[in-house]
Scaffold this motif. Sequence first.
Motif, PDB file in Angstrom:
ATOM      1  N   SER A 605     -36.117 -13.441 -25.599  1.00 52.42           N
ATOM      2  CA  SER A 605     -36.206 -14.236 -26.826  1.00 52.42           C
ATOM      3  C   SER A 605     -34.815 -14.718 -27.203  1.00 52.42           C
ATOM      4  O   SER A 605     -33.823 -14.009 -26.995  1.00 52.42           O
ATOM      5  N   THR A 606     -34.727 -15.946 -27.753  1.00 53.59           N
ATOM      6  CA  THR A 606     -33.446 -16.512 -28.171  1.00 53.59           C
ATOM      7  C   THR A 606     -33.492 -16.805 -29.665  1.00 53.59           C
ATOM      8  O   THR A 606     -34.532 -17.210 -30.192  1.00 53.59           O
ATOM      9  N   HIS A 607     -32.338 -16.637 -30.325  1.00 56.35           N
ATOM     10  CA  HIS A 607     -32.260 -16.734 -31.786  1.00 56.35           C
ATOM     11  C   HIS A 607     -31.022 -17.539 -32.163  1.00 56.35           C
ATOM     12  O   HIS A 607     -29.972 -17.439 -31.521  1.00 56.35           O
ATOM     13  N   SER A 608     -31.148 -18.336 -33.217  1.00 58.86           N
ATOM     14  CA  SER A 608     -30.060 -19.240 -33.588  1.00 58.86           C
ATOM     15  C   SER A 608     -29.030 -18.593 -34.501  1.00 58.86           C
ATOM     16  O   SER A 608     -27.899 -19.051 -34.565  1.00 58.86           O
ATOM     17  N   ASP A 609     -29.389 -17.544 -35.226  1.00 58.48           N
ATOM     18  CA  ASP A 609     -28.460 -16.984 -36.213  1.00 58.48           C
ATOM     19  C   ASP A 609     -28.860 -15.556 -36.522  1.00 58.48           C
ATOM     20  O   ASP A 609     -29.831 -15.017 -35.965  1.00 58.48           O
ATOM     21  N   GLY A 610     -28.129 -14.939 -37.456  1.00 55.95           N
ATOM     22  CA  GLY A 610     -28.462 -13.598 -37.903  1.00 55.95           C
ATOM     23  C   GLY A 610     -27.913 -12.539 -36.959  1.00 55.95           C
ATOM     24  O   GLY A 610     -26.789 -12.650 -36.442  1.00 55.95           O
ATOM     25  N   VAL A 611     -28.702 -11.501 -36.707  1.00 51.89           N
ATOM     26  CA  VAL A 611     -28.311 -10.415 -35.813  1.00 51.89           C
ATOM     27  C   VAL A 611     -29.405 -10.240 -34.764  1.00 51.89           C
ATOM     28  O   VAL A 611     -30.561 -10.626 -34.977  1.00 51.89           O
ATOM     29  N   ILE A 612     -29.037  -9.668 -33.624  1.00 53.10           N
ATOM     30  CA  ILE A 612     -30.010  -9.366 -32.573  1.00 53.10           C
ATOM     31  C   ILE A 612     -29.897  -7.891 -32.209  1.00 53.10           C
ATOM     32  O   ILE A 612     -28.863  -7.251 -32.420  1.00 53.10           O
ATOM     33  N   LEU A 613     -30.984  -7.381 -31.654  1.00 55.77           N
ATOM     34  CA  LEU A 613     -31.030  -5.994 -31.185  1.00 55.77           C
ATOM     35  C   LEU A 613     -30.733  -5.985 -29.702  1.00 55.77           C
ATOM     36  O   LEU A 613     -31.358  -6.726 -28.926  1.00 55.77           O
ATOM     37  N   VAL A 614     -29.783  -5.149 -29.290  1.00 58.68           N
ATOM     38  CA  VAL A 614     -29.494  -4.968 -27.866  1.00 58.68           C
ATOM     39  C   VAL A 614     -30.371  -3.832 -27.369  1.00 58.68           C
ATOM     40  O   VAL A 614     -30.195  -2.670 -27.738  1.00 58.68           O
ATOM     41  N   SER A 615     -31.382  -4.177 -26.552  1.00 62.72           N
ATOM     42  CA  SER A 615     -32.304  -3.199 -25.980  1.00 62.72           C
ATOM     43  C   SER A 615     -32.567  -3.593 -24.537  1.00 62.72           C
ATOM     44  O   SER A 615     -32.484  -4.770 -24.176  1.00 62.72           O
ATOM     45  N   PRO A 616     -32.909  -2.647 -23.657  1.00 65.86           N
ATOM     46  CA  PRO A 616     -33.037  -2.932 -22.226  1.00 65.86           C
ATOM     47  C   PRO A 616     -34.240  -3.819 -21.921  1.00 65.86           C
ATOM     48  O   PRO A 616     -35.274  -3.732 -22.558  1.00 65.86           O
ATOM     49  N   GLY A 677     -28.729  -6.894 -45.083  1.00 67.61           N
ATOM     50  CA  GLY A 677     -29.841  -7.730 -45.522  1.00 67.61           C
ATOM     51  C   GLY A 677     -30.424  -8.622 -44.447  1.00 67.61           C
ATOM     52  O   GLY A 677     -31.440  -9.278 -44.659  1.00 67.61           O
ATOM     53  N   ARG A 678     -29.785  -8.690 -43.270  1.00 66.52           N
ATOM     54  CA  ARG A 678     -30.301  -9.508 -42.169  1.00 66.52           C
ATOM     55  C   ARG A 678     -30.984  -8.605 -41.155  1.00 66.52           C
ATOM     56  O   ARG A 678     -30.439  -7.559 -40.780  1.00 66.52           O
ATOM     57  N   GLU A 679     -32.142  -9.035 -40.704  1.00 63.98           N
ATOM     58  CA  GLU A 679     -32.984  -8.205 -39.849  1.00 63.98           C
ATOM     59  C   GLU A 679     -33.209  -8.901 -38.517  1.00 63.98           C
ATOM     60  O   GLU A 679     -33.484 -10.109 -38.465  1.00 63.98           O
ATOM     61  N   SER A 680     -33.079  -8.138 -37.436  1.00 70.25           N
ATOM     62  CA  SER A 680     -33.328  -8.696 -36.105  1.00 70.25           C
ATOM     63  C   SER A 680     -34.822  -8.801 -35.859  1.00 70.25           C
ATOM     64  O   SER A 680     -35.642  -8.261 -36.607  1.00 70.25           O
ATOM     65  N   ALA A 681     -35.182  -9.514 -34.787  1.00 72.94           N
ATOM     66  CA  ALA A 681     -36.573  -9.524 -34.341  1.00 72.94           C
ATOM     67  C   ALA A 681     -36.902  -8.191 -33.676  1.00 72.94           C
ATOM     68  O   ALA A 681     -36.015  -7.407 -33.317  1.00 72.94           O
ATOM     69  N   GLN A 682     -38.194  -7.919 -33.511  1.00 78.78           N
ATOM     70  CA  GLN A 682     -38.624  -6.701 -32.832  1.00 78.78           C
ATOM     71  C   GLN A 682     -38.609  -6.907 -31.320  1.00 78.78           C
ATOM     72  O   GLN A 682     -38.899  -7.992 -30.834  1.00 78.78           O
ATOM     73  N   SER A 683     -38.258  -5.860 -30.588  1.00 74.65           N
ATOM     74  CA  SER A 683     -38.342  -5.870 -29.127  1.00 74.65           C
ATOM     75  C   SER A 683     -39.053  -4.606 -28.665  1.00 74.65           C
ATOM     76  O   SER A 683     -38.871  -3.511 -29.240  1.00 74.65           O
ATOM     77  N   TRP A 684     -39.871  -4.772 -27.628  1.00 70.92           N
ATOM     78  CA  TRP A 684     -40.617  -3.634 -27.078  1.00 70.92           C
ATOM     79  C   TRP A 684     -39.744  -2.902 -26.070  1.00 70.92           C
ATOM     80  O   TRP A 684     -39.194  -3.514 -25.149  1.00 70.92           O
ATOM     81  N   MET A 685     -39.574  -1.590 -26.265  1.00 71.97           N
ATOM     82  CA  MET A 685     -38.876  -0.770 -25.272  1.00 71.97           C
ATOM     83  C   MET A 685     -39.929   0.013 -24.506  1.00 71.97           C
ATOM     84  O   MET A 685     -40.648   0.840 -25.080  1.00 71.97           O
ATOM     85  N   ALA A 686     -40.061  -0.318 -23.218  1.00 71.67           N
ATOM     86  CA  ALA A 686     -41.053   0.357 -22.372  1.00 71.67           C
ATOM     87  C   ALA A 686     -40.432   1.599 -21.747  1.00 71.67           C
ATOM     88  O   ALA A 686     -39.222   1.662 -21.499  1.00 71.67           O
ATOM     89  N   VAL A 687     -41.257   2.594 -21.483  1.00 64.12           N
ATOM     90  CA  VAL A 687     -40.831   3.847 -20.845  1.00 64.12           C
ATOM     91  C   VAL A 687     -41.537   3.953 -19.506  1.00 64.12           C
ATOM     92  O   VAL A 687     -42.763   3.755 -19.414  1.00 64.12           O
ATOM     93  N   GLN A 688     -40.758   4.220 -18.465  1.00 62.56           N
ATOM     94  CA  GLN A 688     -41.333   4.401 -17.128  1.00 62.56           C
ATOM     95  C   GLN A 688     -41.790   5.841 -16.994  1.00 62.56           C
ATOM     96  O   GLN A 688     -40.985   6.766 -16.986  1.00 62.56           O
ATOM     97  N   PHE A 689     -43.121   6.023 -16.889  1.00 63.57           N
ATOM     98  CA  PHE A 689     -43.688   7.368 -16.857  1.00 63.57           C
ATOM     99  C   PHE A 689     -43.426   8.034 -15.511  1.00 63.57           C
ATOM    100  O   PHE A 689     -43.402   7.383 -14.464  1.00 63.57           O
ATOM    101  N   VAL A 690     -43.275   9.415 -15.552  1.00 60.94           N
ATOM    102  CA  VAL A 690     -43.068  10.206 -14.322  1.00 60.94           C
ATOM    103  C   VAL A 690     -44.411  10.403 -13.648  1.00 60.94           C
ATOM    104  O   VAL A 690     -45.365  10.890 -14.267  1.00 60.94           O
TER     105      VAL A 690
END
Length: 731
Positions: A605-616, A677-690
């Motif tokens: 996902s791409t965003h023009s302003d604000g803050v972003i979440l760094v997630s894998p 006061g600025r909120e990032s978008a949500q991102s899904w963090m998936a877990v690789q099951f054993v």
Amino acid sequence: MSDEATIRITFTNKPVITQQPSRSQIFQGEEITLTCEVQGGEKTDWWYDWRRNSQYLQQKNEKVLKVTASQSFNEEYDCMATRRDDIYSSTTGSEAFTVSVLLETNVGDNGVIQVSKGGIYRCRGERETSGYLSDMSDEAYIQITFTNKPVITRQPSWSQIFQGEEITLTCEVQGGEKADWWYYWRRNSQYLQQKNEKVLKVTASQSLNEEYDCLATLRDDSSSSTTWSEAFTVSVLPQPKAQLGTNKFNMSEGSRVTLTCSVNQPAGWKYFWYRDSKTSPLTKYDSNMYWNQSEVSQEGRYWCRGGRGGRGGRGDPLYYTEYSDPISVTKIIPNKATLTLQHDRPQLYQGETIALRCAIDGGNTGWEYEWETSSLLKPANVSQYRMEALSSQHQGEYRCKGNKLRGAQSTDWSNTVTLTVLSRPKLSVSPSWLIPGASVTLICHTEPPSAGWSFYWFKAVPNSQDSYTYEPLPGTSSGTANNSFTVHGQTHTAGYACSAGRGDPPIYTQHSRPTFVWSSGVHPSASLTVNPDRVQHFTSESLSLTCEGSSSQWRLIRFLTDDSLLSFLPPATINGSTYIKNEAPRKAVYWCESGTEFSNAVNISTHSDGVILVSPVYPVPVGESVTLLCVMKTGNIPSDVFFYKNNKLIENERRGEMKISAVSESDEGFYKCQYNGRESAQSWMAVQFVSRQKGFPMWTIGLICGLLLLISLLLLCCCRKTEDLCFNRLV
């Protein structure tokens, strides 16, 4: 500061000076009143400045100036007006107004006297010593002619007057509005018996041109008058005749005929309509009253005529044209055309065959057929229109009618049939992202849903032309009656499609557009890597996407999730990687394809302003650590950030990062961050099951252990009883 600039505004309204009393001659010692009138500026609040003989008077600011005639024979006055609320906005000066002053001379030795009124004058002499009177002189007639010239105006002001019309002429004395006048009228230089009236009513005669002029005299001085006005010509035309036309003389049941009435002389006419007799006017319920067009639905004989005049242009006109010639409208009852659709299925799919049939009551012999359609393809002049291999060009509304091969008879247009050609069915998949061990459900949607369909299921195989070929899924080549199908054991990204068929022999729709189920798991034969390795990016950044695996020919696919738009990106450009410049905010899924191989899919996902979440981007294996950050567009990483999982605050304290030292299955979910006061978008963090080794289920192992423990206790108990028995025997 700059030098001052003075802006002066001069209005086009020009003042005019009027005099009271309005006599043309003023005698020494008389008092007169001059008034400065700003034409068109009556509602504005003005200051007034007066000048006499180009010299400003001390008295100012008054609209009215009272003057006592001095010994000067001529004095010139002019005035100018200035806005009270803006001294820099003023009118121009008025025209000079001349006051002529006469000296009143008593009878003296020279026997000379000056008079100001017209009339008959006589004189005689008287000796000063003896009082002897001479005989009276002969009469002298004095006629005074004012410079005010009358002007004739006309009502109504139409440029053309017709024979028999009544008009009103008015004699206006310019500048003499407050004087009391008698009026005299002439027609063609002959005095009219009617006199003394300002207004003259005239009925236009048969004469083509008549000239009128007028003159005014003072009521208190019949010897003082104006000059004759300019001749006013009244041009008279013969009484016009209305013209009636129609778009057709015959009408069918339920239709209308448009009648048009006109007068060949433009002049603000109203129009009046009549049916069956000239004494039977149509009402507003039968026609558009006073309009030059009328739509009629009843047969009969019609007339019209024009009229103008009346009180304020309303009510009965004072003048009418001649009646038009009549027009007869007749009603015919034609044969009826009916349009039917084979199979009675207005919604059809591309590739099907259908026929439209135009039938005429009383038989189809002797008719030629005419079609009207909003589609791109027009039918030929035949009674049946057969459409094979339907396409979007056939879609639209259709209607038909018949025209007799001999004669002018035609049917009305038939009923309208709307043909909708649906391009292809739509396929949906559930879930969109693969869950380990779960099945994938395919649903084929036809619009609108209807019975009688068989459904066919396909796997999308990439080809070299930026498109797909479709291979039937195992066991589906004969079709299924149900519009859903379940795929088991799918582990990698894949594309699917469906089609539908009905009829005998069956007619098939086109394939649906491919729909994809995505897997985030990376496998050696096909993989997609992203740099930088995160889900969210700013629009000002670029990212690198690299396809790797067993093939050397890859294509990169992007699917915009908000628009459901699939696109094939250009080939790799630098070191086997494709660089994408994020120019607009959007959400997309990317993956690689080659032959039968599909890589893992990634969410970007791409965003023009604000803050972003760094997630894998990729699933995090169980037991490994992961760190989540909140990043601003400047690249700064703030230290006072709130982190959320599934919209719930994780800890009620700010921090610079969120670190999970050993990821477990429970850590999978949607994450976001909030800073200032600025909120990032949500991102899904998936877990690789054993993955667990195959063997006995845990409940089986537990049951066996329990049984072994029970057997051991029984053996122990038996052993103790045996020992006691042996001891007794030894004793």
